[in-house]
Design a protein around this motif. Sequence first.
Motif, PDB file in Angstrom:
ATOM      1  N   UNK A   7     -31.463  17.678  15.766  1.00 18.00           N
ATOM      2  CA  UNK A   7     -31.990  16.596  14.938  1.00 18.00           C
ATOM      3  C   UNK A   7     -30.940  16.023  13.985  1.00 18.00           C
ATOM      4  N   UNK A   8     -30.099  16.891  13.427  1.00 12.69           N
ATOM      5  CA  UNK A   8     -29.110  16.427  12.456  1.00 12.69           C
ATOM      6  C   UNK A   8     -28.101  15.479  13.086  1.00 12.69           C
ATOM      7  N   UNK A   9     -27.899  15.605  14.388  1.00 13.75           N
ATOM      8  CA  UNK A   9     -26.895  14.779  15.056  1.00 13.75           C
ATOM      9  C   UNK A   9     -27.500  13.527  15.676  1.00 13.75           C
ATOM     10  N   UNK A  10     -28.822  13.386  15.522  1.00 13.94           N
ATOM     11  CA  UNK A  10     -29.511  12.351  16.281  1.00 13.94           C
ATOM     12  C   UNK A  10     -29.014  10.947  15.979  1.00 13.94           C
ATOM     13  N   UNK A  11     -28.529  10.689  14.783  1.00 16.57           N
ATOM     14  CA  UNK A  11     -28.126   9.342  14.438  1.00 16.57           C
ATOM     15  C   UNK A  11     -26.626   9.119  14.554  1.00 16.57           C
ATOM     16  N   UNK A  12     -25.910  10.090  15.048  1.00 19.27           N
ATOM     17  CA  UNK A  12     -24.462   9.928  15.151  1.00 19.27           C
ATOM     18  C   UNK A  12     -24.144   8.670  15.946  1.00 19.27           C
ATOM     19  N   UNK A  13     -23.224   7.855  15.430  1.00 16.57           N
ATOM     20  CA  UNK A  13     -22.900   6.601  16.096  1.00 16.57           C
ATOM     21  C   UNK A  13     -21.667   6.716  16.967  1.00 16.57           C
ATOM     22  N   UNK A  14     -20.963   7.817  16.886  1.00 14.19           N
ATOM     23  CA  UNK A  14     -19.844   8.063  17.790  1.00 14.19           C
ATOM     24  C   UNK A  14     -19.843   9.552  18.098  1.00 14.19           C
ATOM     25  N   UNK A  15     -19.256   9.953  19.215  1.00 15.25           N
ATOM     26  CA  UNK A  15     -19.150  11.382  19.493  1.00 15.25           C
ATOM     27  C   UNK A  15     -18.356  12.074  18.373  1.00 15.25           C
ATOM     28  N   UNK A  16     -18.502  13.379  18.291  1.00 14.49           N
ATOM     29  CA  UNK A  16     -17.919  14.155  17.185  1.00 14.49           C
ATOM     30  C   UNK A  16     -16.540  13.648  16.756  1.00 14.49           C
ATOM     31  N   UNK A  17     -16.437  13.335  15.473  1.00  9.96           N
ATOM     32  CA  UNK A  17     -15.176  12.790  14.946  1.00  9.96           C
ATOM     33  C   UNK A  17     -14.429  13.885  14.193  1.00  9.96           C
ATOM     34  N   UNK A  18     -13.108  13.822  14.206  1.00  7.40           N
ATOM     35  CA  UNK A  18     -12.376  14.791  13.394  1.00  7.40           C
ATOM     36  C   UNK A  18     -12.691  14.554  11.916  1.00  7.40           C
ATOM     37  N   UNK A  19     -12.748  15.605  11.130  1.00  5.46           N
ATOM     38  CA  UNK A  19     -13.078  15.424   9.724  1.00  5.46           C
ATOM     39  C   UNK A  19     -11.917  14.740   9.016  1.00  5.46           C
ATOM     40  N   UNK A  20     -12.266  13.877   8.071  1.00  8.17           N
ATOM     41  CA  UNK A  20     -11.232  13.160   7.330  1.00  8.17           C
ATOM     42  C   UNK A  20     -11.572  13.235   5.848  1.00  8.17           C
ATOM     43  N   UNK A  21     -10.667  12.730   5.013  1.00  5.60           N
ATOM     44  CA  UNK A  21     -10.870  12.796   3.567  1.00  5.60           C
ATOM     45  C   UNK A  21     -12.112  12.013   3.166  1.00  5.60           C
ATOM     46  N   UNK A  22     -12.848  12.472   2.141  1.00  4.27           N
ATOM     47  CA  UNK A  22     -14.031  11.733   1.692  1.00  4.27           C
ATOM     48  C   UNK A  22     -13.655  10.324   1.232  1.00  4.27           C
ATOM     49  N   UNK A  23     -14.589   9.406   1.383  1.00  6.96           N
ATOM     50  CA  UNK A  23     -14.424   8.034   0.900  1.00  6.96           C
ATOM     51  C   UNK A  23     -15.302   7.885  -0.336  1.00  6.96           C
ATOM     52  N   UNK A  24     -14.726   7.358  -1.419  1.00  7.51           N
ATOM     53  CA  UNK A  24     -15.506   7.173  -2.654  1.00  7.51           C
ATOM     54  C   UNK A  24     -15.704   5.681  -2.899  1.00  7.51           C
ATOM     55  N   UNK A  25     -16.975   5.289  -3.002  1.00  7.46           N
ATOM     56  CA  UNK A  25     -17.321   3.894  -3.298  1.00  7.46           C
ATOM     57  C   UNK A  25     -17.788   3.817  -4.737  1.00  7.46           C
ATOM     58  N   UNK A  26     -17.300   2.820  -5.460  1.00 10.89           N
ATOM     59  CA  UNK A  26     -17.756   2.644  -6.834  1.00 10.89           C
ATOM     60  C   UNK A  26     -18.119   1.177  -7.038  1.00 10.89           C
ATOM     61  N   UNK A  27     -19.243   0.942  -7.738  1.00 12.11           N
ATOM     62  CA  UNK A  27     -19.665  -0.446  -7.991  1.00 12.11           C
ATOM     63  C   UNK A  27     -20.377  -0.526  -9.331  1.00 12.11           C
ATOM     64  N   UNK A  28     -20.765  -1.736  -9.726  1.00  8.85           N
ATOM     65  CA  UNK A  28     -21.458  -1.918 -11.015  1.00  8.85           C
ATOM     66  C   UNK A  28     -22.779  -1.164 -11.040  1.00  8.85           C
ATOM     67  N   UNK A  29     -23.433  -1.123  -9.889  1.00  9.35           N
ATOM     68  CA  UNK A  29     -24.721  -0.426  -9.820  1.00  9.35           C
ATOM     69  C   UNK A  29     -25.019  -0.032  -8.374  1.00  9.35           C
ATOM     70  N   UNK A  30     -25.906   0.963  -8.257  1.00 11.77           N
ATOM     71  CA  UNK A  30     -26.405   1.392  -6.947  1.00 11.77           C
ATOM     72  C   UNK A  30     -27.915   1.215  -6.943  1.00 11.77           C
ATOM     73  N   UNK A  31     -28.444   0.571  -5.921  1.00 10.57           N
ATOM     74  CA  UNK A  31     -29.896   0.511  -5.707  1.00 10.57           C
ATOM     75  C   UNK A  31     -30.183   1.495  -4.578  1.00 10.57           C
ATOM     76  N   UNK A  32     -31.059   2.472  -4.841  1.00  7.00           N
ATOM     77  CA  UNK A  32     -31.163   3.610  -3.909  1.00  7.00           C
ATOM     78  C   UNK A  32     -32.111   3.409  -2.723  1.00  7.00           C
ATOM     79  N   UNK A  33     -32.851   2.286  -2.718  1.00 11.61           N
ATOM     80  CA  UNK A  33     -33.793   2.054  -1.619  1.00 11.61           C
ATOM     81  C   UNK A  33     -35.211   2.486  -1.958  1.00 11.61           C
ATOM     82  N   UNK A  34     -35.375   3.092  -3.139  1.00  9.21           N
ATOM     83  CA  UNK A  34     -36.708   3.537  -3.580  1.00  9.21           C
ATOM     84  C   UNK A  34     -37.059   2.946  -4.942  1.00  9.21           C
TER      85      UNK A  34
END
Length: 412
Positions: free
Chosen positions: A17-44
């Motif tokens: 189940x955890x892999x069900x939404x993967x959009x590409x076959x297993x990818x090598x792990x890479x450095x985290x990406x950090x996004x920063x903005x004025x605000x985040x709307x969480x969808x709820x």
Amino acid sequence: MRWFRFAVTALAAAAAPAAALAQTPAMPSSAPIILHADRIVDGHGHVIKGGSIVVSGDKISRVDNSGGAAATYDLEGMTLLPGLIDAHSHLSWYFNRQGRLHQRGDGDTPVESMLSMAGNAYATLMAGVTTIQSPGDPADKDLRDWIALGQIPGPRVLTSLNPFSSTRPTPDSLRALVRQRKEQGADVIKIFASASIREGGAQTLSDEQLAAICGEANALGMRTMVHAHSVQSIKASVAAGCKQIEHGVFADDETLKLMADRGVYFDPQVCLVFRNYLDNRPKYEGIGNYNELGFSSMEKAIPIATAMFKRAIHTPGLKVIFGTDAVAGAHGRNVEELVCRVQAGGQSPMDAITSATSLTAESMRLGDQIGTIAPGMQADIIAVEGDPTTDITALRRVLFVMKGGKVYKNVR
Ligand SMILES: [Zn+2]
């Protein structure tokens, strides 16, 4: 779940189940990406001021309001929100070489048609829509799988494949056809329970036929979405156990309450689908029911649909989700429907955003994977210039698109 099907088959393994939404076959792990903005709307309905989102691989690993000093992408002046989700988009509809709605036999090759679909998928993704549901076309399957493999850019695609519209089959053969559609790889069953709005929208399939289709789908654990305009066709669909109603232009208060009471998702449209047909009239005119009566019916439907939408969003407990019914000419303009829902339909910008993110994800039974900015969710994240919670037209200015942790657009 189906977009993982191809890779799963190739690996001859059961999908976790955890892999069900993967959009590409297993990818090598890479450095985290950090996004920063004025605000985040969480969808709820919540806002985090000055927030950061940390993305590890294809998922969100952390959300907080730490400073943006370490940001990989410092999106100043922008708002981060979940990728938008459109429950009703027809990617296979396009205008052909003659500038007319593509029809079988118009001379376009299957490859040309598929290229047009890929173009529609790209336009949709660039507009900030990271998941769509197509109701539906057999060609959706290859498009869905190729996007999921990372071969071409596009939103996650769910599809009904061929919809159910013929009134001829017996209930028994309809049940067999539902099982067949599942075998073919459909994510959802699409049913026409009423005529087109261009033909009055009265019920077409019988109560028994609807009960056979939705009953069998329920037994198989498959979702159903039903095209229904008249009160009678909506009531019959709900009674048959169908789970989602599309359009519902003529829904009255009693019918809206019935859907709310039964937990049936409702996907009405206020403007984009009608305006798109009217604006592109010469490209449709003379094909099927795109005639004088059809166009005047659509023109008349706009105020009726808008008034109905206003009553729908004020019906306690009714889950009003986001679907545009995007056809040729509308792909990439999906958010215009949200703008209309707010400006003409009186919905609050925040409710419009919630409907197009977490609520529509829930209707697809993917609420634990997409539609929300939170740790553990798929990293489907967009950024828009300005603040869409006070100005819904900010959604027209999508400057950053990430899907499954991969950046597809960054045009600051
Ligand atoms: Zn449609």
